[in-house]
Design an enzyme around this catalytic site. Sequence first.
Site, mmCIF file in Angstrom:
data_model
loop_
_atom_site.group_PDB
_atom_site.id
_atom_site.type_symbol
_atom_site.label_atom_id
_atom_site.label_comp_id
_atom_site.label_asym_id
_atom_site.label_seq_id
_atom_site.Cartn_x
_atom_site.Cartn_y
_atom_site.Cartn_z
ATOM 1 N N ASN A 66 -12.388 16.278 -0.448
ATOM 2 C CA ASN A 66 -12.117 17.372 -1.374
ATOM 3 C C ASN A 66 -11.919 16.877 -2.800
ATOM 4 O O ASN A 66 -11.764 15.686 -3.046
ATOM 5 C CB ASN A 66 -10.903 18.165 -0.905
ATOM 6 C CG ASN A 66 -11.256 19.091 0.229
ATOM 7 O OD1 ASN A 66 -11.633 20.224 0.003
ATOM 8 N ND2 ASN A 66 -11.155 18.594 1.462
ATOM 9 N N HIS A 97 1.663 -4.160 -6.181
ATOM 10 C CA HIS A 97 2.374 -5.375 -6.562
ATOM 11 C C HIS A 97 3.579 -5.574 -5.656
ATOM 12 O O HIS A 97 4.176 -4.625 -5.171
ATOM 13 C CB HIS A 97 2.847 -5.290 -8.015
ATOM 14 C CG HIS A 97 1.732 -5.236 -8.993
ATOM 15 N ND1 HIS A 97 1.042 -6.353 -9.393
ATOM 16 C CD2 HIS A 97 1.158 -4.193 -9.638
ATOM 17 C CE1 HIS A 97 0.104 -6.012 -10.254
ATOM 18 N NE2 HIS A 97 0.153 -4.699 -10.415
ATOM 19 N N THR A 144 3.303 4.661 4.507
ATOM 20 C CA THR A 144 3.554 3.248 4.217
ATOM 21 C C THR A 144 3.367 2.358 5.442
ATOM 22 O O THR A 144 3.365 1.143 5.310
ATOM 23 C CB THR A 144 4.981 3.053 3.684
ATOM 24 O OG1 THR A 144 5.906 3.519 4.670
ATOM 25 C CG2 THR A 144 5.189 3.809 2.375
ATOM 26 N N ARG A 159 7.001 10.029 8.307
ATOM 27 C CA ARG A 159 7.575 9.796 9.639
ATOM 28 C C ARG A 159 6.906 10.753 10.613
ATOM 29 O O ARG A 159 6.474 11.844 10.223
ATOM 30 C CB ARG A 159 9.080 10.084 9.641
ATOM 31 C CG ARG A 159 9.886 9.247 8.694
ATOM 32 C CD ARG A 159 10.193 7.889 9.309
ATOM 33 N NE ARG A 159 11.073 7.124 8.451
ATOM 34 C CZ ARG A 159 10.721 6.006 7.836
ATOM 35 N NH1 ARG A 159 9.514 5.522 7.981
ATOM 36 N NH2 ARG A 159 11.574 5.347 7.077
#
Length: 179
Positions: A66, A97, A144, A159
């Site tokens: 999209n 970083h 993550t 989560r």
Amino acid sequence: MTPRVLAGSLLSYVYNHWLTHVPSHHIRRAYLRAYLGACGDRTWVQMGCRFLNGRKVFLGPRNSINFGCLFDGRRYAIRTGSDVSIGPEATLLTLGHDPQSPDFADQGGDIVIGDRVWIAYRAIIMPGVTVGEGAVVAAGAVVTQDVAPYTIVGGVPARPIGTREANLRYAFNYAPFLV
């Protein structure tokens, strides 16, 4: 700057600043098939998407990308499976970083998106993440860590918030005219 880096930068600039705004999918697709590492059959990339080093972006067949998405393939690869839906303004980052590095060292990794994954509006996939087959990433989530197959994740950081049926059979046949 090496000639190869200069050429890659020029290719990115042409797409990200000019071609991404052309309201013809056929023109954009022709360029992307030459520019990206792979652009699978019946994969549609809407206007306003940006690619940082498209040579490391591999889009599988029947993907729906999209408007306004960012694919960061600067150093590491991004690979999508088949029948993947990536919502508006989603971001896939392969490089960042190390916040603990005294000299601001780079850190990153490949992103792998499994078959029939749905990444919703403004979700962010961080470096080194694998999103398993059939998983769903909720709108605004920041992923993550790896996502298990058929898991629904949401939040910041993302989560598990549910599961998805594993008997998915759909195959995208999305063919917009002017997006």
